[in-house]
Design a protein around this motif. Structure first.
Motif, PDB file in Angstrom:
ATOM      1  N   ALA A  28       6.246 -23.360  22.618  1.00 39.06           N
ATOM      2  CA  ALA A  28       6.479 -22.361  21.567  1.00 39.06           C
ATOM      3  C   ALA A  28       6.653 -20.985  22.209  1.00 39.06           C
ATOM      4  CB  ALA A  28       5.324 -22.345  20.582  1.00 39.06           C
ATOM      5  N   PRO A  29       7.576 -20.186  21.678  1.00 36.74           N
ATOM      6  CA  PRO A  29       7.779 -18.834  22.220  1.00 36.74           C
ATOM      7  C   PRO A  29       6.504 -17.993  22.115  1.00 36.74           C
ATOM      8  CG  PRO A  29       9.539 -19.431  20.700  1.00 36.74           C
ATOM      9  CD  PRO A  29       8.493 -20.493  20.584  1.00 36.74           C
ATOM     10  N   GLU A  30       6.374 -17.061  23.027  1.00 39.63           N
ATOM     11  CA  GLU A  30       5.170 -16.234  23.117  1.00 39.63           C
ATOM     12  C   GLU A  30       4.860 -15.502  21.808  1.00 39.63           C
ATOM     13  OE1 GLU A  30       3.672 -12.437  25.713  1.00 39.63           O
ATOM     14  OE2 GLU A  30       4.879 -13.949  26.733  1.00 39.63           O
ATOM     15  N   ASP A  31       5.899 -14.980  21.120  1.00 40.15           N
ATOM     16  CA  ASP A  31       5.646 -14.240  19.885  1.00 40.15           C
ATOM     17  C   ASP A  31       5.115 -15.163  18.783  1.00 40.15           C
ATOM     18  OD1 ASP A  31       8.276 -15.398  19.832  1.00 40.15           O
ATOM     19  OD2 ASP A  31       8.809 -14.119  18.138  1.00 40.15           O
ATOM     20  N   ILE A  32       5.573 -16.403  18.757  1.00 35.13           N
ATOM     21  CA  ILE A  32       5.084 -17.375  17.775  1.00 35.13           C
ATOM     22  C   ILE A  32       3.631 -17.739  18.086  1.00 35.13           C
ATOM     23  CG2 ILE A  32       5.378 -19.733  16.891  1.00 35.13           C
ATOM     24  CD1 ILE A  32       7.537 -17.829  15.894  1.00 35.13           C
ATOM     25  N   VAL A  33       3.327 -17.952  19.357  1.00 32.69           N
ATOM     26  CA  VAL A  33       1.959 -18.283  19.773  1.00 32.69           C
ATOM     27  C   VAL A  33       1.018 -17.142  19.417  1.00 32.69           C
ATOM     28  CG1 VAL A  33       0.464 -18.743  21.758  1.00 32.69           C
ATOM     29  CG2 VAL A  33       2.722 -19.821  21.627  1.00 32.69           C
ATOM     30  N   LYS A  34       1.441 -15.907  19.686  1.00 34.74           N
ATOM     31  CA  LYS A  34       0.600 -14.745  19.400  1.00 34.74           C
ATOM     32  C   LYS A  34       0.325 -14.633  17.899  1.00 34.74           C
ATOM     33  CE  LYS A  34       0.431  -9.745  20.261  1.00 34.74           C
ATOM     34  NZ  LYS A  34       0.264  -9.149  18.960  1.00 34.74           N
TER      35      LYS A  34
ATOM     36  N   LYS B  33       7.569 -21.273   9.659  1.00 35.55           N
ATOM     37  CA  LYS B  33       8.948 -21.773   9.573  1.00 35.55           C
ATOM     38  C   LYS B  33       9.497 -22.174  10.945  1.00 35.55           C
ATOM     39  CE  LYS B  33      10.237 -19.606   5.296  1.00 35.55           C
ATOM     40  NZ  LYS B  33      10.241 -20.682   4.378  1.00 35.55           N
ATOM     41  N   SER B  34       8.689 -22.004  11.971  1.00 35.58           N
ATOM     42  CA  SER B  34       9.122 -22.331  13.328  1.00 35.58           C
ATOM     43  C   SER B  34       9.155 -23.848  13.531  1.00 35.58           C
ATOM     44  CB  SER B  34       8.149 -21.711  14.337  1.00 35.58           C
ATOM     45  OG  SER B  34       8.366 -22.244  15.625  1.00 35.58           O
ATOM     46  N   PRO B  35      10.144 -24.340  14.273  1.00 37.63           N
ATOM     47  CA  PRO B  35      10.172 -25.777  14.586  1.00 37.63           C
ATOM     48  C   PRO B  35       9.025 -26.190  15.510  1.00 37.63           C
ATOM     49  CG  PRO B  35      11.934 -24.624  15.749  1.00 37.63           C
ATOM     50  CD  PRO B  35      11.290 -23.627  14.815  1.00 37.63           C
ATOM     51  N   PHE B  36       8.326 -25.215  16.072  1.00 35.28           N
ATOM     52  CA  PHE B  36       7.186 -25.510  16.942  1.00 35.28           C
ATOM     53  C   PHE B  36       5.886 -25.699  16.165  1.00 35.28           C
ATOM     54  CE2 PHE B  36      10.201 -23.370  19.708  1.00 35.28           C
ATOM     55  CZ  PHE B  36      10.184 -24.196  20.825  1.00 35.28           C
ATOM     56  N   PHE B  37       5.894 -25.323  14.888  1.00 32.57           N
ATOM     57  CA  PHE B  37       4.692 -25.396  14.062  1.00 32.57           C
ATOM     58  C   PHE B  37       4.507 -26.800  13.499  1.00 32.57           C
ATOM     59  CE2 PHE B  37       2.801 -24.744   9.706  1.00 32.57           C
ATOM     60  CZ  PHE B  37       1.500 -24.545  10.148  1.00 32.57           C
ATOM     61  N   VAL B  38       3.297 -27.338  13.645  1.00 37.79           N
ATOM     62  CA  VAL B  38       2.954 -28.655  13.109  1.00 37.79           C
ATOM     63  C   VAL B  38       1.935 -28.435  11.995  1.00 37.79           C
ATOM     64  CG1 VAL B  38       2.026 -30.941  13.626  1.00 37.79           C
ATOM     65  CG2 VAL B  38       3.350 -29.707  15.356  1.00 37.79           C
TER      66      VAL B  38
END
Length: 66
Positions: free
Chosen positions: A27-33, A10-15
Motif C-alpha cells: 500500500a502507498p505510504e499516504d494510504i498507510v499513514k 476506496k483503495s484497492p489495498f484496503f481489506v
C-alpha cells in the motif's frame, strides 16, 4: 457533524473484513499513514478506562457529594 469516508476505504489495498480491517502489502505510504491514524483514533474512541470496584465506589461517593 458529518463523517466523511476516509480515502483508504476506496483503495484497492484496503481489506474490509469485519473485525479485521487491514491493508494489503505494498500500500502507498499516504494510504498507510491515513489508515494508521484512523485506526488509532477509532481505538481511542472505543476504549473505555477500566475501573476496579474500589475506584468505582470512590468516584460514585464523590459524585454523591456534589
Amino acid at each position: 457533524m458529518t463523517c466523511k469516508e476516509p480515502k483508504f476505504a476506496k483503495s484497492p489495498f484496503f481489506v474490509d473484513e469485519p473485525g479485521n480491517w487491514h491493508l494489503k502489502p505494498g500500500a502507498p505510504e499516504d494510504i498507510v499513514k491515513e489508515f494508521n491514524e484512523y485506526m488509532e483514533a477509532q481505538k481511542m474512541c472505543v476504549e473505555a478506562p477500566k475501573l476496579d470496584e474500589a475506584e468505582l465506589e470512590k468516584i460514585l461517593s464523590e459524585l454523591k457529594k456534589l
